[in-house]
Scaffold this active site. Structure first.
Site, PDB file in Angstrom:
ATOM      1  N   HIS A 155      -3.264   3.557  -1.276  1.00 14.15           N
ATOM      2  CA  HIS A 155      -2.715   2.600  -0.402  1.00 14.15           C
ATOM      3  C   HIS A 155      -3.443   1.703  -0.170  1.00 14.15           C
ATOM      4  CE1 HIS A 155      -5.018   5.105   2.563  1.00 14.15           C
ATOM      5  NE2 HIS A 155      -5.309   3.861   3.212  1.00 14.15           N
ATOM      6  N   ASP A 186      -2.816  10.277  -3.294  1.00 14.66           N
ATOM      7  CA  ASP A 186      -3.073   8.962  -2.844  1.00 14.66           C
ATOM      8  C   ASP A 186      -4.511   8.371  -3.290  1.00 14.66           C
ATOM      9  OD1 ASP A 186      -3.363   6.347  -1.157  1.00 14.66           O
ATOM     10  OD2 ASP A 186      -3.987   7.348   0.457  1.00 14.66           O
ATOM     11  N   SER A 267     -10.688   4.140   4.525  1.00 19.84           N
ATOM     12  CA  SER A 267      -9.936   4.833   3.465  1.00 19.84           C
ATOM     13  C   SER A 267     -10.656   4.463   1.963  1.00 19.84           C
ATOM     14  CB  SER A 267      -8.511   4.052   3.517  1.00 19.84           C
ATOM     15  OG  SER A 267      -7.941   4.334   4.668  1.00 19.84           O
TER      16      SER A 267
END
Length: 421
Positions: A155, A186, A267
């Site tokens: 992402h 992910d 992230s």
């Protein structure tokens, strides 16, 4: 000095004197009671009298403090070892420049009226005046090869029209290219043009235990690079649905939960153990909670990393079924013969068993219930997709299948996942 304090000091002195005279012939016992005397003198009498003095080795003589010192040194060492491998990622994009431009709302009025309005009123409306490169997001990552391969979240690197810039720990700036994204996890691999980089040390996420120390490093809030937070592993094998404005929602299976603070911008950064090894990849936080974050186990990423090194892309194993995970409620409503497993069933995207897929070749049929893979039970907490990620392309797996009242054993050889899926 209060009387009770004087009494304690006197008693301590008497005990030391008496014990010393009685056991003078026995040095071992004398040393033992000498230790009692010094303890009473230093730890009770001196502090209570207000005349306590500290010695350079006073702290080190107390065993309680040694683990604390060792723990802090372990955290510092882990961070120092990993920091050189952690990078900050900035996402930029050409966005339109919007300004207020003059316009005439009454273009068809007679000349006199137009002159009147133009002289006494000014009208404007938003208009586009070219484009400008602007920062639209950011994240973290860590180096996994000396020639510039970097792991991050899918992402973070999902926008194909964006440009990606990597800042290494020593302040150097590199343009980055998205090499591959994982179709299941992910995860993404990006690359910078550099040599002699320090790859992170990858640990074994299968050995992670509840309560062990977890250290998160990342570009917190997209502003504070190499921010360190420390906590513990607070949960294992969690199944979550992560969502974001730029990429919608995604089910993520088997993630590790931690209370080490994971902020926006973290992230893709590493979650470390006390050895400085990457045990998982920070990916999401629980909205509205206090310090509940989730990270993808590093063992899920190892195959993707090796696949990119070997082939330049991420190749994942493929069985070729669409299914519904069964729980007790579904089993009751559907009148199923088992309470757990993967019910092979089609949906709007296509049939339950894809034509010419490994499942099709192996004899799997729609409405079959896959209950085990190589003896490993398929449950809501251990779904089929998660189990299949433990295998590689070319592996032959044994499926235990419930078909009506019959239990079948089928074999399927996993193939490369098609690019259109």
């Amino acid at each position: 000095m209060p009387k009770r304090f004087i009494v304690i000091v006197i008693i301590a002195g008497i005990i030391g004197g008496v014990v010393g005279s009685v056991f003078s012939a026995n040095s071992a016992k004398a040393n033992f009671f000498d230790s009692i005397f010094h303890f009473l003198k230093n730890e009770i009498a001196a502090p209570l009298s207000g005349n306590a003095t500290s010695t350079p080795n006073a702290t080190s003589s107390i065993p309680l403090y040694k683990p604390v010192i060792d723990y802090e040194e372990a955290v510092i060492s882990a961070v120092e070892n990993a920091n050189k491998s952690v990078v900050s990622i900035v996402v930029s994009k050409d966005l339109p420049i919007i300004e207020q431009c003059p316009y005439n709302p009454f273009p068809n009025l007679p000349p006199g009226f137009n002159d009147f309005f133009n002289q006494n009123f000014q009208f404007s409306q938003p208009c586009e005046k070219g484009t400008k490169k602007q920062e639209v997001g950011g994240g973290s990552g860590f180096i996994v090869s000396q020639d510039g391969l970097i792991v991050t979240n899918k992402h973070v690197a999902s926008d194909k029209k964006a440009e990606y810039t990597v800042f290494t720990n020593d302040g150097k700036k590199y343009g980055a290219k998205v090499i591959a994204t994982d179709p299941v996890q992910d995860l993404a691999i990006i690359k910078i043009d550099a040599q002699g980089l320090k790859p992170a040390t990858l640990g074994n996420s299968d050995s992670v235990k509840l309560g062990q120390t977890a250290i998160a490093i990342g570009n917190a809030l997209g502003e504070f690079k190499n921010t360190v937070s420390v906590g513990v592993i607070s949960g294992l094998a969690r199944n979550i649905t992560a969502s974001g404005a730029s990429y919608g929602s995604e089910d993520i299976r088997g993630v590790i939960q931690t209370d080490a603070a994971i902020n926006p911008g973290n992230s893709g950064g590493p979650l470390l153990n006390l050895k400085g090894e990457v045990i998982s990849i920070n990916t999401a936080i629980a909205s509205g909670a206090q310090n509940i974050g989730f990270a993808i186990p590093i063992n899920f990423a190892k195959r993707a990393i090796q696949s990119v090194k070997d082939t330049g892309t991420i190749k994942s194993p493929y069985l070729g079924v669409r299914y519904i995970m069964i729980n007790s409620d579904i089993a009751k409503k559907q009148n199923l013969s088992v309470l757990e497993g993967a019910l092979v069933r089609g949906n709007n995207d296509g049939p339950g068993v894809l034509k010419d897929s490994p499942a099709d070749k192996g004899g799997v049929k729609a409405e079959d219930i896959i209950t085990e893979v190589n003896g490993e039970k398929i449950t809501s907490d251990n779904p089929l997709a998660l189990v299949l990620q433990k295998y590689t392309i070319g592996d032959t797996i044994t499926l235990t299948v419930q078909r009506g009242k019959d239990v079948l054993t089928l074999k399927a050889t996993l193939e490369e996942r098609p690019k259109n899926l």
